[in-house]
Design an enzyme around this catalytic site. Structure first.
Site, short mmCIF file in Angstrom:
data_model
loop_
_atom_site.label_atom_id
_atom_site.label_comp_id
_atom_site.label_asym_id
_atom_site.label_seq_id
_atom_site.Cartn_x
_atom_site.Cartn_y
_atom_site.Cartn_z
N ASP A 153 -2.14 -8.23 11.78
CA ASP A 153 -3.50 -8.64 11.43
C ASP A 153 -4.00 -9.81 12.27
OD1 ASP A 153 -3.78 -6.73 9.33
OD2 ASP A 153 -2.39 -7.94 8.16
N ARG B 189 3.25 -4.40 16.72
CA ARG B 189 1.86 -3.94 16.60
C ARG B 189 0.91 -5.01 17.15
NH1 ARG B 189 1.84 -2.84 10.27
NH2 ARG B 189 2.72 -4.94 10.42
N SER C 229 0.83 -1.22 0.00
CA SER C 229 0.00 0.00 0.00
C SER C 229 0.86 1.27 0.00
CB SER C 229 -0.96 0.01 1.19
OG SER C 229 -0.27 -0.20 2.40
N HIS D 187 -1.98 -8.81 2.16
CA HIS D 187 -1.65 -7.53 2.82
C HIS D 187 -2.79 -7.18 3.78
CE1 HIS D 187 0.18 -3.74 3.50
NE2 HIS D 187 -0.16 -3.09 2.40
N HIS E 170 5.76 -12.61 7.72
CA HIS E 170 5.95 -11.24 7.25
C HIS E 170 7.13 -11.20 6.29
CE1 HIS E 170 6.46 -6.86 7.26
NE2 HIS E 170 5.19 -6.84 7.64
N1 CMX Z 1 1.21 -19.62 6.35
C1 CMX Z 1 1.64 -20.54 5.45
N2 CMX Z 1 2.69 -20.37 4.65
C2 CMX Z 1 3.39 -19.24 4.80
C3 CMX Z 1 3.05 -18.26 5.73
C4 CMX Z 1 1.90 -18.47 6.52
N3 CMX Z 1 1.46 -17.57 7.40
N4 CMX Z 1 3.92 -17.24 5.64
C5 CMX Z 1 4.79 -17.57 4.66
N5 CMX Z 1 4.46 -18.77 4.15
C6 CMX Z 1 5.07 -19.45 3.02
C7 CMX Z 1 4.93 -18.58 1.79
O1 CMX Z 1 3.64 -18.70 1.21
C8 CMX Z 1 6.05 -19.11 0.92
O2 CMX Z 1 5.58 -20.30 0.31
P1 CMX Z 1 6.05 -20.69 -1.19
O3 CMX Z 1 7.53 -20.88 -1.10
O4 CMX Z 1 5.29 -21.92 -1.48
O5 CMX Z 1 5.66 -19.54 -2.06
C9 CMX Z 1 7.12 -19.46 1.93
O6 CMX Z 1 6.45 -19.61 3.20
C10 CMX Z 1 8.18 -18.39 2.08
O7 CMX Z 1 7.53 -17.16 2.34
P2 CMX Z 1 8.26 -16.01 3.18
O8 CMX Z 1 9.48 -15.62 2.43
O9 CMX Z 1 8.41 -16.41 4.60
O10 CMX Z 1 7.15 -14.88 3.18
P3 CMX Z 1 6.84 -13.81 2.04
O11 CMX Z 1 7.73 -12.65 2.27
O12 CMX Z 1 6.87 -14.42 0.70
O13 CMX Z 1 5.33 -13.45 2.37
C11 CMX Z 1 3.49 -12.88 3.70
C12 CMX Z 1 4.98 -12.66 3.46
C13 CMX Z 1 3.01 -11.89 4.75
C14 CMX Z 1 2.73 -12.62 2.39
C15 CMX Z 1 3.27 -14.35 4.19
O14 CMX Z 1 3.92 -14.54 5.42
C16 CMX Z 1 1.81 -14.70 4.32
O15 CMX Z 1 1.19 -15.09 3.31
N6 CMX Z 1 1.20 -14.56 5.54
C17 CMX Z 1 -0.22 -14.78 5.71
C18 CMX Z 1 -1.01 -13.57 5.20
C19 CMX Z 1 -0.84 -12.38 6.12
O16 CMX Z 1 -0.94 -12.50 7.33
N7 CMX Z 1 -0.61 -11.21 5.53
C20 CMX Z 1 -0.54 -9.94 6.30
C21 CMX Z 1 0.86 -9.37 6.40
C22 CMX Z 1 0.85 -8.05 7.12
C23 CMX Z 1 0.17 -6.98 6.31
O17 CMX Z 1 0.68 -6.61 5.23
O18 CMX Z 1 -0.92 -6.55 6.67
#
Ligand code: CMX
Length: 465
Positions: free
Chosen positions: A402, A356, A271, A301, A347
């Site tokens: 979140d 937070r 964002s 996000h 994250h």
């Molecule tokens: N549950 C399951 N798998 C997860 C995970 C979770 N909470 N967090 C990361 N992973 C997975 C990723 O999907 C990724 O899988 P692939 O290799 O198959 O693609 C792997 O672990 C590596 O990811 P990462 O490098 O640790 O995390 P990213 O930087 O790619 O992604 C985020 C970060 C936030 C998108 C991810 O942790 C996620 O999807 N979390 C759940 C959604 C969430 O809570 N989002 C809110 C974030 C805060 C915000 O912006 O508001």
């Protein structure tokens, strides 16, 4: 786990004091934000000039091809003045941690949480405002809060089935109709003066968000007539009132904390970066922030706050309330085995529990320690990280912001989950607006990074192996 044990587990001793807070001479009690900015901008222009002369040709290190394919993680690419995120310690707003902001920023009479007005002042100037300056900002925003009739009609015509974030984005886009910057640009404003009308647009933007959010809430969830903004109350009180919660001082306090901690998370998140990127084309702050909202509406996000509550409710309907750790564990594994993420965990930058999250947990311990859903969130905290570590993919197994926000909102009766990201959006405007003002004040150029095709990368490295 006790509150003290939790705090010591999650709150690290600050390693780095980011930002250059209080670098400027302290502000006079009566000065408005715009008057203070008028003084600060020439000083900061010189500062940036000197930093570029001294460091402009220094390298951060190599860029790896993996970073291009990997969502640009860790790629130094942006200037963002309001906040810096440390992977271990979490966010600092102009060098100040969340607990420091809670301590130092002015509060409402009888309140304990910082006023978002004060946080905005801090984000923009790097300084702690006086109580008078904060009150003046509340009044200024109340005076700017009315939204044009055609925007009201636009919202009224949206089907209640249109997601609140889509309605939010279209209303903010439509505010561009009255943009001071767009008008000034058409009239040939000089580049050095851009920041003035951008400042006015940013103030208007923030001021109008409660009325937009309130109208969406009323239209979608049918809550009767919308109350008017009270010019003698603070921003969060007015927002809470528009959502029907003015009677509950604890909810108003929650809004103050909520907006403060969700306001800014440095510049690379979807964002924030989207707003900066679109603003760099000299699209006005309404167009730029509407783009931010469209990014915030994604489930990885900001929409994750809605997803967390949906996930928790599904869990409860499947394994019942007061389920055993074993049943929760099985449910978490079933989520992962179904190819889904555990919402609220992980994250892209953070590698520890999000401060937070901790701030919201402390609020819950104070105001709703016996809430069953809060207990479930605590239970999950003790279970999910180990599972994510065992699954072996996520780089950060700890909760983010979140994971906690929906539980607090639900406790006070705001259980319309589809609306949660709108509150995140109201908050995020503070951080994006602060940066848009500085981008125009510092003459930030059009963003235009270089992209490559896979073929081009293969060709580039063909003879270098
Ligand atoms: N549950 C399951 N798998 C997860 C995970 C979770 N909470 N967090 C990361 N992973 C997975 C990723 O999907 C990724 O899988 P692939 O290799 O198959 O693609 C792997 O672990 C590596 O990811 P990462 O490098 O640790 O995390 P990213 O930087 O790619 O992604 C985020 C970060 C936030 C998108 C991810 O942790 C996620 O999807 N979390 C759940 C959604 C969430 O809570 N989002 C809110 C974030 C805060 C915000 O912006 O508001």
């Amino acid at each position: 786990m006790s509150a003290t044990a939790f705090r010591s587990l999650t709150r690290q001793t600050p390693r780095l004091a980011f930002g250059r807070s209080l670098r400027f001479a302290s502000t006079s009690k009566q000065q408005t934000l715009k008057e203070r900015l008028t003084e600060l901008i020439p000083v900061e222009l010189e500062h940036v000039k000197a930093a570029r002369v001294e460091h402009g040709k220094k390298a951060f290190g190599p860029v790896l091809v993996d970073q291009l394919y990997g969502g640009m993680r860790g790629l130094p690419a942006l200037i963002w003045e309001g906040s810096v995120l440390d992977p271990e310690e979490g966010i600092r707003f102009r060098g100040k941690s969340i607990p420091e902001c809670q301590e130092l920023l002015p509060k409402a009479p009888g309140g304990n949480e910082p006023l978002p007005e004060a946080l905005f002042w801090l984000l923009v100037t790097g300084e702690i405002p006086t109580q008078e300056q904060v009150t003046a900002l509340s009044k200024d925003w109340a005076a700017r809060a009315t939204i044009p009739e055609f925007v009201e009609e636009l919202l009224d015509r949206c089907p209640p089935t249109l997601h609140p974030m889509s309605q939010f984005s279209l209303a903010v886009t439509a505010l561009n109709h009255d943009s001071s910057f767009a008008k000034a640009y058409q009239q040939g404003i000089s580049k050095k003066d851009y920041w003035g009308p951008v400042f006015e647009d940013c103030m208007d933007l923030i001021a109008k968000l409660p009325n937009i959010a309130g109208r969406i809430f009323h239209n979608v969830y049918g809550q009767g007539k919308l109350p008017a903004i009270d010019a003698n109350k603070d921003y969060s009180w007015n927002l809470a009132t528009l959502l029907g919660f003015s009677e509950n001082p604890a909810f108003v306090e929650l809004m103050r904390l909520y907006i403060t901690i969700h306001s800014d998370h440095e510049g690379g998140n979807v964002s924030a970066h989207t707003g900066k990127l679109v603003g760099s084309a000299l699209s006005d702050p309404f167009l730029a922030f509407a783009a931010s909202l469209n990014g915030l509406a994604g489930p990885l996000h900001g929409l994750a706050n809605q997803e967390v509550l949906i996930w928790l409710r599904r869990m409860q309907s499947k394994i019942g309330e007061n389920a055993s750790d074993e049943a929760v564990r099985e449910y978490v594994w079933s989520t992962l085995k179904g190819g889904q993420v555990v919402p609220g965990y992980g994250h892209a930058v953070l590698r520890k529990t999000d401060p937070r999250y901790t701030a919201q947990r402390e609020f819950a311990l104070k105001h709703l320690p016996h809430d069953p859903l809060f207990k479930l969130v605590g239970q999950i905290y003790n279970i999910v990280p180990d599972i994510l570590l065992e699954a072996g993919k996520a780089k950060n197994p700890w909760p983010n912001v979140d994971a906690h926000s929906g539980v607090l909102l639900t406790h006070y009766g705001l259980n319309q989950m589809n609306f949660y990201t709108v509150l995140f959006g109201v908050s995020r405007a503070f951080g994006v607006a602060a940066q848009l003002i500085w981008d125009r004040a510092l003459g930030a150029p059009l963003e235009r990074p270089k992209s490559y095709s896979t073929g081009a990368i293969e060709k580039m490295f063909k003879d270098k192996n």
